[in-house]
Scaffold this active site. Structure first.
Site, PDB file in Angstrom:
ATOM      1  NE  ARG A  15      -2.342   1.010   4.000  1.00 24.21           N
ATOM      2  CZ  ARG A  15      -2.263   2.175   4.516  1.00 24.21           C
ATOM      3  NH1 ARG A  15      -0.297   2.271   4.947  1.00 24.21           N
ATOM      4  NH2 ARG A  15      -2.899   3.019   4.582  1.00 24.21           N
ATOM      5  CE1 TYR A  26      13.021  -1.427   8.011  1.00 22.32           C
ATOM      6  CE2 TYR A  26      10.646  -1.148   8.461  1.00 22.32           C
ATOM      7  CZ  TYR A  26      12.047  -0.761   8.416  1.00 22.32           C
ATOM      8  OH  TYR A  26      12.563   0.965   8.616  1.00 22.32           O
ATOM      9  NE  ARG A  85      19.426  -2.828  -0.812  1.00 20.45           N
ATOM     10  CZ  ARG A  85      20.676  -2.181  -1.642  1.00 20.45           C
ATOM     11  NH1 ARG A  85      21.823  -2.659  -1.839  1.00 20.45           N
ATOM     12  NH2 ARG A  85      20.936  -0.823  -1.887  1.00 20.45           N
ATOM     13  NE  ARG A 118      16.887   7.913   6.499  1.00 18.09           N
ATOM     14  CZ  ARG A 118      15.880   7.551   7.176  1.00 18.09           C
ATOM     15  NH1 ARG A 118      14.670   8.227   7.411  1.00 18.09           N
ATOM     16  NH2 ARG A 118      16.265   6.812   8.462  1.00 18.09           N
ATOM     17  CD  GLU A 136      19.623   6.496   6.525  1.00 20.63           C
ATOM     18  OE1 GLU A 136      18.550   5.525   5.596  1.00 20.63           O
ATOM     19  OE2 GLU A 136      19.333   7.154   6.847  1.00 20.63           O
ATOM     20  CG  ASP A 144       7.941   0.611  12.211  1.00 20.84           C
ATOM     21  OD1 ASP A 144       9.117   1.226  11.186  1.00 20.84           O
ATOM     22  OD2 ASP A 144       6.527   0.695  11.580  1.00 20.84           O
ATOM     23  NE  ARG A 164      -1.740  10.628   5.801  1.00 25.69           N
ATOM     24  CZ  ARG A 164      -1.067  10.377   6.823  1.00 25.69           C
ATOM     25  NH1 ARG A 164      -0.028  12.535   7.520  1.00 25.69           N
ATOM     26  NH2 ARG A 164      -0.049  10.008   7.739  1.00 25.69           N
TER      27      ARG A 164
END
Length: 368
Positions: free
Chosen positions: A172, A348, A249, A280, A300, A350, A176
């Site tokens: 996804r 992965y 990675r 970034r 980065e 958070d 917004r």
């Protein structure tokens, strides 16, 4: 010969949370960490009186009230809200994709105008099932948003062309149709005012810790005994790559101090064109609303993982997922070892999901 209830391999967030539970329950823990510091990839250190996120930006966010209340015990969090900007060929766009973004792209002022453009562009696939990441992204957000804000960034991140990446990597892409530019939807968000390292120090307070210690070297001559090992390193390495190597990675960071009060006016700005090699730039003082006379920035750079470099996140494509499942079968033959965290579970995560996973293990071990 000392006996410990748990040998914790790695001093990152997963083991910090588990260690706090274990020590509070009266268990003895020994932590071995190959780096020269605790806190893993959320490690922060002071540079010119600025808390620097040494291994990239880490903004704590969660919808889990239990997790949020837990971390509050070890740190005071500020009210930082992540409002990312994206630089594409010198023009700044708002992230995630919202009416600020669509106004800059097309000059539209209403949600209906933006929706109509996106629907027309999504129809490009004409009902075709997306066969790769490029087609998947276009089916979700249309070609303009994809080519401006997704394509170059993603190709740098993964080191592969989007039309060669599997579609399922992007399930996804949030759109917004309001001017809400808060990057996360979670109700709880912030940064520890004294840094993540101070937070994890409190979690590890009851344990013995050995830094600069490689687990595989340590265990060969270890003078201690352990009830169980909590391993947060690479699964394939633990099993001596018996089934083959999983892919990861890596990242490379260039950090510099600048004797100016501000560099970019925002904590995080993504660079989405492929020709700029970094993904970034982070300006660390903005995470804590700093007023220091100088500033510290970090560029980065995504990188291929090679032996000896840091494995930052797994490549969860079909091939690696299948191999990880085969390693999961090997784990069953080692009930004395629990594999946790991003590398141990090859997922992965958070930060809040890492904590929730450590909660689950602590519950299974009857520590909570």
């Amino acid at each position: 010969m000392a006996h410990y209830d748990y040998l914790l391999v790695g001093a990152g967030l997963f083991n910090a949370v588990f260690c706090e539970h274990a020590c509070r329950a009266g268990k003895k823990c020994l932590v071995v960490e190959r780096r020269n510091h605790i806190a893993g990839n959320i490690y922060t250190k002071k540079q010119e009186d600025i808390d620097v996120h040494v291994y990239g930006a880490h903004i704590f966010h969660t919808s889990d009230k239990e997790v949020w209340e837990y971390v509050q015990k070890f740190a005071s969090f500020n009210n930082f809200v992540n409002r990312v900007k994206a630089n594409y060929k010198g023009t700044l766009y708002s992230m995630p994709f919202n009416l600020y973004t669509f106004e800059k792209l097309w000059g539209v002022k209403t949600a209906q105008q933006a929706q109509e453009i996106i629907e027309r562009q999504r129809a490009e696939l004409n009902g075709k099932t997306p066969q790769n990441l490029e087609e998947q992204a276009i089916s979700l957000v249309g070609r303009d948003v994809y080519e401006t804000l997704v394509k170059g960034y993603t190709e740098k991140q993964w080191g592969r062309s989007c039309d060669k990446l599997p579609a399922f990597i992007i399930r996804r892409l949030p759109l917004r149709f309001t001017y809400d530019d808060n990057y996360f939807n979670d109700p709880y968000q912030g940064i520890p005012q004294d840094g993540y390292t101070a937070m994890t120090e409190k979690m590890f307070a009851g344990a013995d810790i050995l830094l600069n210690t490689e687990y595989f070297d340590f265990i060969k001559t270890c003078p201690h005994t352990f009830g169980k090992t909590i391993y947060t390193g690479k699964t394939d390495e633990f099993f001596a790559y018996r089934l083959g190597k999983l892919e990861y990675r890596s990242l490379r960071f260039e950090t510099q101090y600048l004797p100016i009060p501000d560099f970019q006016g925002n904590a995080v700005i993504n660079y989405t064109e492929y020709e700029i090699p970094y993904t970034r730039i982070i300006e660390h003082k903005h995470f804590t609303f700093g007023k220091q006379p100088g500033t510290v920035i970090t560029r980065e750079y995504p990188a291929e993982y090679t032996e000896g470099s840091e494995a930052y996140y797994p490549v969860n494509d079909e091939k690696n997922t299948a191999l990880a499942l085969r390693y999961d079968e090997l784990k069953k033959a080692r009930p004395d070892v629990v594999f946790g965290g991003r590398l141990g579970e090859y997922k992965y995560y958070d930060m809040d999901k890492v904590i929730a996973s450590a909660f689950l293990l602590a519950k299974q071990e009857k520590l909570r």
